[in-house]
Write a protein that holds these residues in place. Sequence first.
Motif, PDB file in Angstrom:
ATOM      1  N   THR A   1       0.666  -1.423  -0.142  1.00 26.53           N
ATOM      2  CA  THR A   1       0.181   0.268   0.354  1.00 26.53           C
ATOM      3  C   THR A   1       0.713   1.048   0.064  1.00 26.53           C
ATOM      4  OG1 THR A   1      -1.898  -0.996   1.193  1.00 26.53           O
ATOM      5  CG2 THR A   1      -2.017   0.964   1.598  1.00 26.53           C
ATOM      6  N   ASP A   2       2.326   0.984   0.880  1.00 25.39           N
ATOM      7  CA  ASP A   2       2.685   2.126   0.987  1.00 25.39           C
ATOM      8  C   ASP A   2       3.355   2.291  -0.398  1.00 25.39           C
ATOM      9  OD1 ASP A   2       2.376   2.558   2.940  1.00 25.39           O
ATOM     10  OD2 ASP A   2       4.571   1.806   4.442  1.00 25.39           O
ATOM     11  N   TRP A   3       3.410   1.346  -1.003  1.00 28.30           N
ATOM     12  CA  TRP A   3       4.607   1.177  -2.323  1.00 28.30           C
ATOM     13  C   TRP A   3       4.261   2.135  -3.554  1.00 28.30           C
ATOM     14  CZ3 TRP A   3       5.522  -2.891  -6.092  1.00 28.30           C
ATOM     15  CH2 TRP A   3       6.088  -3.060  -7.158  1.00 28.30           C
ATOM     16  N   LEU A   4       2.326   1.251  -3.453  1.00 23.38           N
ATOM     17  CA  LEU A   4       1.914   1.445  -4.971  1.00 23.38           C
ATOM     18  C   LEU A   4       0.335   2.698  -4.128  1.00 23.38           C
ATOM     19  CD1 LEU A   4       1.142  -2.167  -6.342  1.00 23.38           C
ATOM     20  CD2 LEU A   4       2.323  -0.297  -7.157  1.00 23.38           C
ATOM     21  N   GLY A   5       0.073   2.926  -3.479  1.00 23.15           N
ATOM     22  CA  GLY A   5      -0.732   4.119  -2.707  1.00 23.15           C
ATOM     23  C   GLY A   5      -2.320   3.766  -2.800  1.00 23.15           C
ATOM     24  N   HIS A   6      -2.391   3.038  -2.562  1.00 24.57           N
ATOM     25  CA  HIS A   6      -4.049   2.000  -2.190  1.00 24.57           C
ATOM     26  C   HIS A   6      -3.981   0.787  -1.874  1.00 24.57           C
ATOM     27  CE1 HIS A   6      -7.832   1.620  -2.423  1.00 24.57           C
ATOM     28  NE2 HIS A   6      -8.828   2.752  -2.846  1.00 24.57           N
ATOM     29  N   ALA A   7      -4.917   0.861  -0.457  1.00 25.19           N
ATOM     30  CA  ALA A   7      -5.343  -0.535   0.030  1.00 25.19           C
ATOM     31  C   ALA A   7      -4.790  -1.269  -0.821  1.00 25.19           C
ATOM     32  CB  ALA A   7      -5.927   0.009   1.275  1.00 25.19           C
TER      33      ALA A   7
ATOM     34  N   PHE B   1     -11.204  -8.183   0.632  1.00 20.14           N
ATOM     35  CA  PHE B   1     -11.250  -7.999  -0.904  1.00 20.14           C
ATOM     36  C   PHE B   1     -13.200  -7.477  -1.048  1.00 20.14           C
ATOM     37  CE2 PHE B   1     -12.056  -9.357  -5.422  1.00 20.14           C
ATOM     38  CZ  PHE B   1     -12.885  -9.691  -5.343  1.00 20.14           C
ATOM     39  N   SER B   2     -13.724  -8.577  -0.450  1.00 16.28           N
ATOM     40  CA  SER B   2     -15.167  -8.253  -0.427  1.00 16.28           C
ATOM     41  C   SER B   2     -15.339  -6.177  -0.132  1.00 16.28           C
ATOM     42  CB  SER B   2     -16.113  -8.656   0.191  1.00 16.28           C
ATOM     43  OG  SER B   2     -16.091 -10.046   0.029  1.00 16.28           O
ATOM     44  N   LEU B   3     -15.339  -6.133   0.865  1.00 16.38           N
ATOM     45  CA  LEU B   3     -15.320  -4.342   0.764  1.00 16.38           C
ATOM     46  C   LEU B   3     -14.166  -3.577   0.652  1.00 16.38           C
ATOM     47  CD1 LEU B   3     -15.884  -2.478   3.893  1.00 16.38           C
ATOM     48  CD2 LEU B   3     -13.710  -3.169   4.825  1.00 16.38           C
ATOM     49  N   GLN B   4     -13.483  -4.061   0.177  1.00 17.99           N
ATOM     50  CA  GLN B   4     -12.793  -2.583  -1.364  1.00 17.99           C
ATOM     51  C   GLN B   4     -13.134  -2.786  -2.959  1.00 17.99           C
ATOM     52  OE1 GLN B   4      -9.705  -1.108  -1.123  1.00 17.99           O
ATOM     53  NE2 GLN B   4      -9.992  -1.696   1.186  1.00 17.99           N
ATOM     54  N   VAL B   5     -14.065  -4.134  -2.827  1.00 18.87           N
ATOM     55  CA  VAL B   5     -15.058  -4.178  -3.993  1.00 18.87           C
ATOM     56  C   VAL B   5     -16.194  -3.110  -3.395  1.00 18.87           C
ATOM     57  CG1 VAL B   5     -16.675  -5.488  -5.325  1.00 18.87           C
ATOM     58  CG2 VAL B   5     -14.208  -6.088  -4.968  1.00 18.87           C
ATOM     59  N   LEU B   6     -16.915  -3.610  -2.683  1.00 19.22           N
ATOM     60  CA  LEU B   6     -18.201  -2.369  -2.337  1.00 19.22           C
ATOM     61  C   LEU B   6     -17.284  -0.611  -1.982  1.00 19.22           C
ATOM     62  CD1 LEU B   6     -19.710  -4.396   0.342  1.00 19.22           C
ATOM     63  CD2 LEU B   6     -20.545  -3.945  -2.047  1.00 19.22           C
ATOM     64  N   GLU B   7     -16.728  -0.799  -1.305  1.00 14.30           N
ATOM     65  CA  GLU B   7     -15.958   0.775  -1.264  1.00 14.30           C
ATOM     66  C   GLU B   7     -15.830   1.198  -2.739  1.00 14.30           C
ATOM     67  OE1 GLU B   7     -13.971   0.280   2.902  1.00 14.30           O
ATOM     68  OE2 GLU B   7     -11.792   0.487   1.411  1.00 14.30           O
ATOM     69  N   LEU B   8     -15.469   1.028  -3.290  1.00 12.87           N
ATOM     70  CA  LEU B   8     -14.404   1.457  -5.165  1.00 12.87           C
ATOM     71  C   LEU B   8     -16.193   1.857  -5.386  1.00 12.87           C
ATOM     72  CD1 LEU B   8     -11.863  -1.060  -6.027  1.00 12.87           C
ATOM     73  CD2 LEU B   8     -11.389   1.728  -5.774  1.00 12.87           C
ATOM     74  N   SER B   9     -17.145   0.454  -5.762  1.00  8.33           N
ATOM     75  CA  SER B   9     -18.672   0.245  -6.399  1.00  8.33           C
ATOM     76  C   SER B   9     -19.155   1.644  -5.683  1.00  8.33           C
ATOM     77  CB  SER B   9     -19.175  -0.630  -6.096  1.00  8.33           C
ATOM     78  OG  SER B   9     -18.906  -1.625  -6.796  1.00  8.33           O
ATOM     79  N   GLY B  10     -19.458   2.019  -4.349  1.00 12.02           N
ATOM     80  CA  GLY B  10     -19.685   2.744  -3.278  1.00 12.02           C
ATOM     81  C   GLY B  10     -19.618   3.954  -3.829  1.00 12.02           C
ATOM     82  N   SER B  11     -18.667   4.421  -3.661  1.00 11.94           N
ATOM     83  CA  SER B  11     -17.563   5.688  -4.625  1.00 11.94           C
ATOM     84  C   SER B  11     -17.711   6.591  -6.029  1.00 11.94           C
ATOM     85  CB  SER B  11     -16.253   5.895  -4.296  1.00 11.94           C
ATOM     86  OG  SER B  11     -15.323   5.251  -5.004  1.00 11.94           O
TER      87      SER B  11
END
Length: 130
Positions: free
Chosen positions: A30-36, A89-99
Amino acid sequence: MITLLPSLLLVAFGGAAGGVLRYWVARLTTDWLGHASWGFLVVNATGTVAIGLIAGLTLAPDTLATGGQAHWTLLATGALGSYTTVSSFSLQVLELSGSGKYAHALGYIAASFAACISGAALGLWLGWAL
């Protein structure tokens, strides 16, 4: 066959190690690529390679009789059980979709499935080859 208490200790020790490793790998990525989401993707992809490799090395009938079950309990159930992050993984998909980042969410889903399934196949093949 290992008994309950030794099995629980193997899972606990492996789980502690896997959780620490998950944090370290996800944080560095995350530190290297900038997104969790990239940290979780790297954790899941490397975890699937590892579980395929462990399966190939420990689940053959001849290895189960010589301690393969204990290795599986420690490494797959314990360490990789706390290392991989399918719930994240599931939470990340929901966060990306929600935004509103639908394309990113779909790309993340596709990349995760491709990396994890091919990673498990690679690990299994390597385990069989060794």
